[in-house]
Write a protein that holds these residues in place. Structure first.
Motif, PDB file in Angstrom:
ATOM      1  N   HIS A  25       0.792  -1.410   0.176  1.00 34.43           N
ATOM      2  CA  HIS A  25       0.091  -0.085  -0.153  1.00 34.43           C
ATOM      3  C   HIS A  25       0.677   1.351  -0.017  1.00 34.43           C
ATOM      4  CE1 HIS A  25      -3.516  -2.550   0.940  1.00 34.43           C
ATOM      5  NE2 HIS A  25      -3.041  -2.945   1.936  1.00 34.43           N
ATOM      6  N   GLY A  26       2.042   1.274   0.462  1.00 32.05           N
ATOM      7  CA  GLY A  26       2.799   2.512   0.777  1.00 32.05           C
ATOM      8  C   GLY A  26       2.674   2.938   2.066  1.00 32.05           C
ATOM      9  N   VAL A  27       3.466   3.852   2.437  1.00 27.78           N
ATOM     10  CA  VAL A  27       3.490   4.279   3.717  1.00 27.78           C
ATOM     11  C   VAL A  27       2.287   5.127   4.298  1.00 27.78           C
ATOM     12  CG1 VAL A  27       4.789   5.854   5.897  1.00 27.78           C
ATOM     13  CG2 VAL A  27       6.018   4.806   3.973  1.00 27.78           C
ATOM     14  N   ARG A  28       1.537   6.123   3.457  1.00 29.86           N
ATOM     15  CA  ARG A  28       0.475   6.689   3.782  1.00 29.86           C
ATOM     16  C   ARG A  28      -0.519   5.855   3.826  1.00 29.86           C
ATOM     17  NH1 ARG A  28       0.902  11.140  -0.519  1.00 29.86           N
ATOM     18  NH2 ARG A  28       1.852   9.597  -1.682  1.00 29.86           N
ATOM     19  N   ARG A  29      -0.753   4.782   3.288  1.00 28.68           N
ATOM     20  CA  ARG A  29      -1.854   3.941   3.303  1.00 28.68           C
ATOM     21  C   ARG A  29      -2.044   2.941   4.136  1.00 28.68           C
ATOM     22  NH1 ARG A  29      -3.660   2.131  -2.274  1.00 28.68           N
ATOM     23  NH2 ARG A  29      -5.408   1.707  -1.180  1.00 28.68           N
ATOM     24  N   THR A  30      -0.766   2.747   4.799  1.00 26.32           N
ATOM     25  CA  THR A  30      -0.558   1.666   6.010  1.00 26.32           C
ATOM     26  C   THR A  30      -1.069   2.272   7.116  1.00 26.32           C
ATOM     27  OG1 THR A  30       1.403   0.753   4.878  1.00 26.32           O
ATOM     28  CG2 THR A  30       1.111   0.493   7.137  1.00 26.32           C
ATOM     29  N   THR A  31      -1.999   1.495   7.816  1.00 25.00           N
ATOM     30  CA  THR A  31      -2.668   1.614   8.954  1.00 25.00           C
ATOM     31  C   THR A  31      -2.201   0.859  10.304  1.00 25.00           C
ATOM     32  OG1 THR A  31      -4.580   0.349   8.544  1.00 25.00           O
ATOM     33  CG2 THR A  31      -4.696   2.686   7.782  1.00 25.00           C
ATOM     34  N   ALA A  32      -2.641   1.483  11.382  1.00 28.32           N
ATOM     35  CA  ALA A  32      -2.308   0.470  12.588  1.00 28.32           C
ATOM     36  C   ALA A  32      -3.075  -0.810  12.465  1.00 28.32           C
ATOM     37  CB  ALA A  32      -2.416   1.425  13.714  1.00 28.32           C
ATOM     38  N   SER A 104       8.857   0.415  -2.999  1.00 29.24           N
ATOM     39  CA  SER A 104       7.367   0.971  -2.856  1.00 29.24           C
ATOM     40  C   SER A 104       7.573   2.184  -1.959  1.00 29.24           C
ATOM     41  CB  SER A 104       6.688   0.039  -2.063  1.00 29.24           C
ATOM     42  OG  SER A 104       5.323   0.215  -1.550  1.00 29.24           O
ATOM     43  N   ILE A 105       8.245   2.505  -1.168  1.00 28.40           N
ATOM     44  CA  ILE A 105       8.403   3.857  -0.497  1.00 28.40           C
ATOM     45  C   ILE A 105       8.945   4.983  -1.411  1.00 28.40           C
ATOM     46  CG2 ILE A 105       9.754   5.296   1.176  1.00 28.40           C
ATOM     47  CD1 ILE A 105       9.722   2.815   2.972  1.00 28.40           C
ATOM     48  N   GLY A 106       9.819   4.525  -2.310  1.00 21.84           N
ATOM     49  CA  GLY A 106      10.333   5.607  -3.571  1.00 21.84           C
ATOM     50  C   GLY A 106       9.346   5.879  -4.409  1.00 21.84           C
ATOM     51  N   GLU A 107       8.515   5.051  -4.728  1.00 22.06           N
ATOM     52  CA  GLU A 107       7.518   5.118  -5.898  1.00 22.06           C
ATOM     53  C   GLU A 107       6.262   5.731  -5.240  1.00 22.06           C
ATOM     54  OE1 GLU A 107       4.845   2.232  -8.313  1.00 22.06           O
ATOM     55  OE2 GLU A 107       6.839   1.880  -8.488  1.00 22.06           O
ATOM     56  N   ARG A 108       5.870   5.294  -3.954  1.00 21.10           N
ATOM     57  CA  ARG A 108       4.442   6.037  -3.474  1.00 21.10           C
ATOM     58  C   ARG A 108       4.595   7.024  -2.726  1.00 21.10           C
ATOM     59  NH1 ARG A 108       3.579   0.174  -3.440  1.00 21.10           N
ATOM     60  NH2 ARG A 108       1.645  -0.516  -4.584  1.00 21.10           N
ATOM     61  N   PHE A 112       8.693  10.528   2.260  1.00 25.30           N
ATOM     62  CA  PHE A 112       9.212   9.893   3.404  1.00 25.30           C
ATOM     63  C   PHE A 112      10.682   9.895   3.671  1.00 25.30           C
ATOM     64  CE2 PHE A 112       9.861   6.071   6.177  1.00 25.30           C
ATOM     65  CZ  PHE A 112       9.063   6.551   7.290  1.00 25.30           C
ATOM     66  N   LEU A 113      11.285   9.560   2.696  1.00 28.69           N
ATOM     67  CA  LEU A 113      12.740   9.606   2.547  1.00 28.69           C
ATOM     68  C   LEU A 113      13.661  10.779   2.622  1.00 28.69           C
ATOM     69  CD1 LEU A 113      13.062   6.669  -0.072  1.00 28.69           C
ATOM     70  CD2 LEU A 113      13.261   6.574   2.384  1.00 28.69           C
ATOM     71  N   ILE A 114      13.139  11.820   2.090  1.00 32.76           N
ATOM     72  CA  ILE A 114      13.567  13.360   2.186  1.00 32.76           C
ATOM     73  C   ILE A 114      14.419  13.745   3.283  1.00 32.76           C
ATOM     74  CG2 ILE A 114      13.228  15.683   1.804  1.00 32.76           C
ATOM     75  CD1 ILE A 114      11.204  14.849  -0.418  1.00 32.76           C
ATOM     76  N   THR A 118      18.044  14.868   3.047  1.00 31.80           N
ATOM     77  CA  THR A 118      18.642  16.354   2.878  1.00 31.80           C
ATOM     78  C   THR A 118      18.912  16.789   4.381  1.00 31.80           C
ATOM     79  OG1 THR A 118      16.454  16.940   3.345  1.00 31.80           O
ATOM     80  CG2 THR A 118      17.023  16.709   1.048  1.00 31.80           C
ATOM     81  N   ASP A 119      18.559  16.188   5.340  1.00 36.43           N
ATOM     82  CA  ASP A 119      18.307  16.786   6.607  1.00 36.43           C
ATOM     83  C   ASP A 119      19.185  16.062   7.607  1.00 36.43           C
ATOM     84  OD1 ASP A 119      17.649  18.793   8.387  1.00 36.43           O
ATOM     85  OD2 ASP A 119      16.013  17.592   9.132  1.00 36.43           O
ATOM     86  N   ARG A 120      19.300  14.723   7.926  1.00 36.91           N
ATOM     87  CA  ARG A 120      19.954  13.945   8.843  1.00 36.91           C
ATOM     88  C   ARG A 120      20.073  12.483   8.288  1.00 36.91           C
ATOM     89  NH1 ARG A 120      14.669  14.458  10.178  1.00 36.91           N
ATOM     90  NH2 ARG A 120      13.367  12.591  10.826  1.00 36.91           N
ATOM     91  N   PHE A 121      20.977  11.928   9.214  1.00 36.27           N
ATOM     92  CA  PHE A 121      21.053  10.398   8.876  1.00 36.27           C
ATOM     93  C   PHE A 121      19.989   9.507   9.892  1.00 36.27           C
ATOM     94  CE2 PHE A 121      25.980  10.309   7.423  1.00 36.27           C
ATOM     95  CZ  PHE A 121      25.313  10.745   5.895  1.00 36.27           C
ATOM     96  N   GLY A 122      19.591   8.734   9.308  1.00 38.08           N
ATOM     97  CA  GLY A 122      18.837   7.657  10.087  1.00 38.08           C
ATOM     98  C   GLY A 122      19.487   6.566  10.706  1.00 38.08           C
TER      99      GLY A 122
END
Length: 196
Positions: A25-32, A104-108, A112-114, A118-122
């Motif tokens: 589903h991608g991140v946004r459409r994934t629910t708890a 999936s994350i890159g496409e949908r 989420f990855l930005i 651009t800002d910090r290492f996870g």
């Protein structure tokens, strides 16, 4: 001890369910609810163990990176530190570029990855950075690598750039060529005296 094992098994189920849901589903459409249902636990258990869907996705990414980087490192042939680092770097890009989760994350949900570009290492990037640093140290010890204070971070950013561009490279039919060029570039960059 068995309660600790049960918690770990529950967390693994939740991370696997998160991975499956994000791929589908991608991140946004994934629910708890979706994650909890897939894992066979209550929604309350999900929130108690993961905190939020975003946190579950981040933990899933970290697990994925840890698994892949360990697998690549274990499969790295013997050789000089530089040979091992170049192999690890190129194979890591190849593995991450073909990860269904990252695809999936890159496409949908590329946004989420930005922050991690651009800002910090996870945590996931830190895992790779630690592997790169240890291989640089190995190469410095055997004389096959010349490195400065920023070498490991620069390498990570270069690898990340190729991995995140893999979709374009695959469309152009240039992915394997790019990996060959990356290999050549890393060899030259890390060889002692090559900068002079």
């Amino acid at each position: 001890m068995s309660s600790q094992r049960t918690i770990m098994q529950s967390d693994e189920k939740l991370l696997t369910a998160t991975r499956d849901s994000v791929i589908l589903h991608g991140v946004r459409r994934t629910t708890a609810n979706d994650i909890a249902e897939r894992a066979g636990v209550s929604r309350m258990t999900f929130y108690r163990r993961m905190g939020s869907v975003e946190n579950a996705v981040l933990q899933t990414l970290t697990r994925e990176f840890r698994s892949y980087s360990t697998s690549v490192r274990t499969g790295t042939p013997e050789g000089t530190g530089r040979e091992q680092l170049v192999h690890f770097a190129v194979e890591s890009v190849k593995v991450f570029a073909t990860s269904p989760l990252l695809a999936s994350i890159g496409e949908r949900d590329p946004e989420f990855l930005i922050p991690y570009v651009t800002d910090r290492f996870g945590s996931s990037q830190q895992l790779i950075l630690d592997q790169v640093r240890s291989l640089i140290e190995l190469g410095e010890a055997d004389g096959s690598i010349e490195a400065g204070p920023g070498t490991a971070t620069t390498l990570l950013l270069a690898l990340q750039g190729v991995a995140l561009s893999s979709k374009v490279l695959l469309k152009l039919g240039a992915f394997e060529e790019s990996l060959a060029e990356l290999r050549k570039m890393l060899e030259r960059y890390l060889t002692p005296g090559s900068a002079s």
